[in-house]
Design an enzyme around this catalytic site. Structure first.
Site, PDB file in Angstrom:
ATOM      1  N   THR A 119       0.852  -1.185   0.000  1.00  0.00           N
ATOM      2  CA  THR A 119       0.000   0.000   0.000  1.00  0.00           C
ATOM      3  C   THR A 119       0.892   1.241   0.000  1.00  0.00           C
ATOM      4  OG1 THR A 119      -0.045   0.163   2.408  1.00  0.00           O
ATOM      5  CG2 THR A 119      -1.720  -1.256   1.366  1.00  0.00           C
ATOM      6  N   ASP A 147       1.140   3.498   2.302  1.00  0.00           N
ATOM      7  CA  ASP A 147       1.803   3.602   3.610  1.00  0.00           C
ATOM      8  C   ASP A 147       2.900   2.561   3.752  1.00  0.00           C
ATOM      9  OD1 ASP A 147       0.181   5.699   4.348  1.00  0.00           O
ATOM     10  OD2 ASP A 147      -1.236   4.448   5.467  1.00  0.00           O
ATOM     11  N   GLU A 148       2.653   1.359   3.257  1.00  0.00           N
ATOM     12  CA  GLU A 148       3.647   0.287   3.393  1.00  0.00           C
ATOM     13  C   GLU A 148       4.907   0.583   2.594  1.00  0.00           C
ATOM     14  OE1 GLU A 148       0.826  -3.647   4.243  1.00  0.00           O
ATOM     15  OE2 GLU A 148       1.289  -3.039   2.185  1.00  0.00           O
ATOM     16  N   VAL A 149       4.759   1.014   1.352  1.00  0.00           N
ATOM     17  CA  VAL A 149       5.958   1.265   0.552  1.00  0.00           C
ATOM     18  C   VAL A 149       6.739   2.449   1.104  1.00  0.00           C
ATOM     19  CG1 VAL A 149       4.867   2.777  -1.188  1.00  0.00           C
ATOM     20  CG2 VAL A 149       6.846   1.370  -1.808  1.00  0.00           C
ATOM     21  N   ALA A 203       8.588   1.087   4.132  1.00  0.00           N
ATOM     22  CA  ALA A 203       9.665   0.207   3.682  1.00  0.00           C
ATOM     23  C   ALA A 203      10.842   1.010   3.152  1.00  0.00           C
ATOM     24  CB  ALA A 203       9.150  -0.743   2.607  1.00  0.00           C
TER      25      ALA A 203
END
Length: 254
Positions: free
Chosen positions: A106, A108-110, A113
């Site tokens: 998502t 937010d996730e990328v 990361a």
């Protein structure tokens, strides 16, 4: 050269990753992807797509065991995580000042990361990143954005077979554009989402004893389903593939 008659004959030994990296930058874009017991079944169906992948590696001990039983050429596991390919790829990119792009997870996730990777691999140049959640209408625009950022390496985690389709089309787009630049594309499955949640997803003891499959089965419900449903089906298909090959060879000898 003819393609191997069995899909698992295309699996490379883990040590061959180094030669692939040393070939950067190459004259044409290439794709590195990873097969496990689940994606193996999908690639048996998607034969045209399977042939567009330049290098396959075995992501999982079970696939390695099955391959090594039926083949004289032995291989070992290589997957895109910090205990394996990912760490080596990122170190190589940092040492050789290569530009890296990321697609997956998502928004937010990328973002999370990327923040982790920038801290863990200080000096690695990340030239582009984007969420892996997009509709088909955005694919061409996303390909163009990646190409215009001029990466040497692209890491894409969209799940199989979407990530392989995406990588194959990106290769074609990069190599046909006059302003395109050859790139090495790695598929990475859930790596970006896992990195966003906890950095190095697997504890040391899990990596030491090769218990990644059990660790994921405990934490991720869809992995438990694969173990109970998809892995037995993989065994049947794998043995069937070997049996059909044996039949073809027998007919040629009679």
């Amino acid at each position: 050269m003819d393609r191997p008659s069995r899909l698992h004959d295309r699996l490379n030994a883990a040590e061959e990753l180094e030669a692939i990296l040393e070939n950067l930058p190459s004259e044409k874009s290439e794709i590195v992807s990873f097969l496990n017991s689940f994606s193996y079944r999908l690639m048996l169906i998607e034969k045209e797509l399977e042939q567009k992948i330049d290098y396959w590696f075995a992501d999982g001990q079970f696939l390695c065991i099955m391959h090594n039983i039926f083949s004289n050429r032995k291989i070992s596991r290589l997957s895109f995580d910090f205990s394996s390919a990912a760490h080596r790829v990122f170190c190589f990119c940092r040492e050789n000042r290569l530009r890296v792009a990321f697609i997956g997870g998502t928004a937010d996730e990328v973002t999370a990361a990327i923040e982790y990777l920038q801290d863990a691999y200080k000096g690695m140049e990340i030239c582009f990143y984007a969420s892996g959640y997009f509709n088909d209408e955005r694919i061409d625009a996303l390909h163009n954005s990646i190409i215009e950022s001029r990466p040497d390496v692209v890491v894409t985690g969209l799940g199989t077979p979407k990530q392989e389709f995406f990588a194959a089309k990106l290769c074609e787009a990069a190599d046909t554009r006059t302003d395109g630049k050859a790139m090495l594309i790695f598929t990475c499955g859930a790596f970006i989402s896992q990195t966003a949640s906890s950095g190095d997803y697997y504890p040391e003891w899990v990596k030491r004893y090769n218990l990644r499959w059990l660790y994921r089965a405990i934490l991720e419900p869809h992995v438990r389903i694969r173990l109970l449903k998809d892995y037995p089906a993989f065994m049947v298909l794998f043995v069937r593939e070997e049996f059909l090959l044996w039949l073809r060879r027998t007919k040629r000898l009679t």
